[in-house]
Design a protein around this motif. Sequence first.
Motif, PDB file in Angstrom:
ATOM      1  N   UNK A 174     -13.141 -10.381  -2.454  1.00 19.65           N
ATOM      2  CA  UNK A 174     -12.362 -10.952  -1.345  1.00 19.65           C
ATOM      3  C   UNK A 174     -12.605 -10.141  -0.067  1.00 19.65           C
ATOM      4  N   UNK A 175     -13.769 -10.310   0.556  1.00 16.35           N
ATOM      5  CA  UNK A 175     -14.109  -9.467   1.709  1.00 16.35           C
ATOM      6  C   UNK A 175     -13.186  -9.643   2.919  1.00 16.35           C
ATOM      7  N   UNK A 176     -12.526 -10.781   3.038  1.00 19.27           N
ATOM      8  CA  UNK A 176     -11.647 -11.017   4.188  1.00 19.27           C
ATOM      9  C   UNK A 176     -10.170 -10.876   3.850  1.00 19.27           C
ATOM     10  N   UNK A 177      -9.863 -10.417   2.664  1.00 16.89           N
ATOM     11  CA  UNK A 177      -8.470 -10.304   2.237  1.00 16.89           C
ATOM     12  C   UNK A 177      -7.776  -9.182   3.015  1.00 16.89           C
ATOM     13  N   UNK A 178      -6.542  -9.394   3.447  1.00 11.18           N
ATOM     14  CA  UNK A 178      -5.817  -8.359   4.200  1.00 11.18           C
ATOM     15  C   UNK A 178      -5.668  -7.040   3.437  1.00 11.18           C
ATOM     16  N   UNK A 179      -5.567  -7.082   2.105  1.00  5.89           N
ATOM     17  CA  UNK A 179      -5.436  -5.838   1.347  1.00  5.89           C
ATOM     18  C   UNK A 179      -6.722  -5.030   1.412  1.00  5.89           C
ATOM     19  N   UNK A 180      -7.857  -5.690   1.458  1.00  5.51           N
ATOM     20  CA  UNK A 180      -9.128  -4.974   1.602  1.00  5.51           C
ATOM     21  C   UNK A 180      -9.159  -4.249   2.938  1.00  5.51           C
ATOM     22  N   UNK A 181      -8.678  -4.893   3.963  1.00  7.47           N
ATOM     23  CA  UNK A 181      -8.630  -4.283   5.296  1.00  7.47           C
ATOM     24  C   UNK A 181      -7.687  -3.081   5.288  1.00  7.47           C
ATOM     25  N   UNK A 182      -6.532  -3.228   4.667  1.00  8.17           N
ATOM     26  CA  UNK A 182      -5.555  -2.133   4.596  1.00  8.17           C
ATOM     27  C   UNK A 182      -6.139  -0.956   3.806  1.00  8.17           C
ATOM     28  N   UNK A 183      -6.807  -1.236   2.700  1.00  9.93           N
ATOM     29  CA  UNK A 183      -7.419  -0.165   1.925  1.00  9.93           C
ATOM     30  C   UNK A 183      -8.501   0.554   2.733  1.00  9.93           C
ATOM     31  N   UNK A 184      -9.283  -0.211   3.472  1.00  7.13           N
ATOM     32  CA  UNK A 184     -10.314   0.391   4.314  1.00  7.13           C
ATOM     33  C   UNK A 184      -9.682   1.275   5.377  1.00  7.13           C
ATOM     34  N   UNK A 185      -8.584   0.820   5.963  1.00 13.52           N
ATOM     35  CA  UNK A 185      -7.861   1.642   6.942  1.00 13.52           C
ATOM     36  C   UNK A 185      -7.323   2.912   6.283  1.00 13.52           C
ATOM     37  N   UNK A 228       0.833  -1.207   0.000  1.00 11.48           N
ATOM     38  CA  UNK A 228       0.000   0.000   0.000  1.00 11.48           C
ATOM     39  C   UNK A 228       0.870   1.260   0.000  1.00 11.48           C
ATOM     40  N   UNK A 229       1.925   1.282   0.802  1.00 18.19           N
ATOM     41  CA  UNK A 229       2.819   2.441   0.838  1.00 18.19           C
ATOM     42  C   UNK A 229       3.482   2.620  -0.518  1.00 18.19           C
ATOM     43  N   UNK A 230       3.945   1.548  -1.125  1.00 17.71           N
ATOM     44  CA  UNK A 230       4.556   1.626  -2.449  1.00 17.71           C
ATOM     45  C   UNK A 230       3.540   2.157  -3.461  1.00 17.71           C
ATOM     46  N   UNK A 231       2.287   1.666  -3.373  1.00 13.82           N
ATOM     47  CA  UNK A 231       1.238   2.158  -4.264  1.00 13.82           C
ATOM     48  C   UNK A 231       1.012   3.654  -4.062  1.00 13.82           C
ATOM     49  N   UNK A 232       0.907   4.094  -2.805  1.00 12.72           N
ATOM     50  CA  UNK A 232       0.632   5.501  -2.508  1.00 12.72           C
ATOM     51  C   UNK A 232       1.730   6.410  -3.055  1.00 12.72           C
ATOM     52  N   UNK A 233       2.949   5.923  -3.052  1.00  9.95           N
ATOM     53  CA  UNK A 233       4.059   6.710  -3.585  1.00  9.95           C
ATOM     54  C   UNK A 233       4.092   6.710  -5.111  1.00  9.95           C
TER      55      UNK A 233
END
Length: 90
Positions: free
Chosen positions: A58-69, A31-36
């Motif tokens: 993928x409702x339980x995928x960790x990337x979905x959680x990170x994006x929501x955060x 996510x940080x790499x994407x944001x940059x």
Amino acid sequence: MRKTDPIDPKNLIREAFRIEGITASECRSIFVDWALSVEGTDHRPMIEALLARHGAEAPDHPMRIVLTEGLTQQPIARRRGGRAARVKDS
């Protein structure tokens, strides 16, 4: 030749959703790499678009959680310390 996606130019988020067994820590790093790698300072609309694109699959995928955060409002940076913190008012 495939056109570059302005929301995910390096396909980092798309690929993260495809990785089985990826951890939340690894997703945060991606996510940080994407944001940059994307332009602009307000990433919220892009994050919302990525969630709409990938989140339902993928409702339980960790990337979905990170994006929501990533959608949560960041606290305003305030100065900590300095003279005012050391000197007590009488």
